[in-house]
Scaffold this active site. Structure first.
Site, PDB file in Angstrom:
ATOM      1  N   GLU A  99     -11.953   7.219  -4.668  1.00 27.18           N
ATOM      2  CA  GLU A  99     -12.075   6.879  -3.250  1.00 27.18           C
ATOM      3  C   GLU A  99     -13.453   7.356  -2.770  1.00 27.18           C
ATOM      4  O   GLU A  99     -13.991   8.339  -3.288  1.00 27.18           O
ATOM      5  CB  GLU A  99     -10.962   7.605  -2.483  1.00 27.18           C
ATOM      6  N   CYS A 149      -7.739   2.749 -12.217  1.00 24.08           N
ATOM      7  CA  CYS A 149      -8.010   3.912 -11.369  1.00 24.08           C
ATOM      8  C   CYS A 149      -9.468   3.875 -10.924  1.00 24.08           C
ATOM      9  O   CYS A 149     -10.348   3.453 -11.673  1.00 24.08           O
ATOM     10  CB  CYS A 149      -7.758   5.209 -12.131  1.00 24.08           C
ATOM     11  N   TYR A 204       3.959   6.107   2.559  1.00 24.91           N
ATOM     12  CA  TYR A 204       3.034   7.224   2.712  1.00 24.91           C
ATOM     13  C   TYR A 204       3.854   8.509   2.671  1.00 24.91           C
ATOM     14  O   TYR A 204       4.690   8.726   3.542  1.00 24.91           O
ATOM     15  CB  TYR A 204       2.230   7.089   4.009  1.00 24.91           C
ATOM     16  N   ARG A 222      -1.267   6.959   8.154  1.00 19.62           N
ATOM     17  CA  ARG A 222      -0.714   5.775   8.808  1.00 19.62           C
ATOM     18  C   ARG A 222       0.401   6.166   9.762  1.00 19.62           C
ATOM     19  O   ARG A 222       1.573   5.894   9.520  1.00 19.62           O
ATOM     20  CB  ARG A 222      -0.184   4.792   7.758  1.00 19.62           C
ATOM     21  N   ARG A 257       0.829  -1.196   0.000  1.00 15.41           N
ATOM     22  CA  ARG A 257       0.000   0.000   0.000  1.00 15.41           C
ATOM     23  C   ARG A 257       0.863   1.245   0.000  1.00 15.41           C
ATOM     24  O   ARG A 257       2.000   1.238   0.430  1.00 15.41           O
ATOM     25  CB  ARG A 257      -0.887   0.033   1.255  1.00 15.41           C
ATOM     26  N   ARG A 281       2.516   4.422 -16.229  1.00 17.16           N
ATOM     27  CA  ARG A 281       2.806   4.095 -17.636  1.00 17.16           C
ATOM     28  C   ARG A 281       4.069   4.815 -18.091  1.00 17.16           C
ATOM     29  O   ARG A 281       4.918   4.238 -18.750  1.00 17.16           O
ATOM     30  CB  ARG A 281       1.642   4.491 -18.540  1.00 17.16           C
ATOM     31  N   ARG A 336      -3.976   7.062  -3.708  1.00 20.07           N
ATOM     32  CA  ARG A 336      -3.563   5.843  -3.008  1.00 20.07           C
ATOM     33  C   ARG A 336      -3.246   4.776  -4.048  1.00 20.07           C
ATOM     34  O   ARG A 336      -3.769   4.822  -5.166  1.00 20.07           O
ATOM     35  CB  ARG A 336      -4.685   5.349  -2.095  1.00 20.07           C
TER      36      ARG A 336
END
Length: 120
Positions: free
Chosen positions: A77, A74, A107, A115, A7, A63, A89
């Protein structure tokens, strides 16, 4: 070899195409670097963007980094009222011999606040 998920997230200063591409490229590059990955190790990457980011698809940055034969997707959220704004993210699925505990989730910028339990 195991399949693992990594992540990451990055906060962007403004919804401008160049900023989305630059910040996403930074995020992808840092995930690859910290986890000693090559493009061939990547199975797929799912990108999400908060609803306030509309100027460009984050996958375009990957890409441009050479992820030409990696499936990328894609999505938006969910619009949680108290969510951190302007965040891209990613969740990358990779093949690796490394144990899950050795993987580095990344992050960057203001997204570190998402986080606080992960030392950056």
């Amino acid at each position: 070899m195991a399949v693992r998920a990594i992540r990451g997230a990055v906060q962007i200063d403004a919804d401008e195409r160049d900023q989305v591409l630059e910040a996403t490229a930074e995020l992808v590059s840092e995930v690859m670097r910290r986890n000693a990955l090559e493009t061939d190790d990547v199975i797929s990457v799912l990108f999400t963007a908060t609803p306030d980011l509309k100027s460009e698809f984050p996958a375009l940055a990957a890409r441009k980094l050479g992820f030409t034969d990696v499936p990328l997707m894609c999505a938006t959220e969910i619009a949680v009222p108290h969510a951190l704004p302007r965040v891209v993210r990613l969740m990358a699925h990779v093949e690796t011999d490394r144990p899950r505990s050795d993987l580095q989730h990344v992050y960057l910028r203001g997204a570190q606040a998402l986080r606080l339990d992960i030392a950056q």
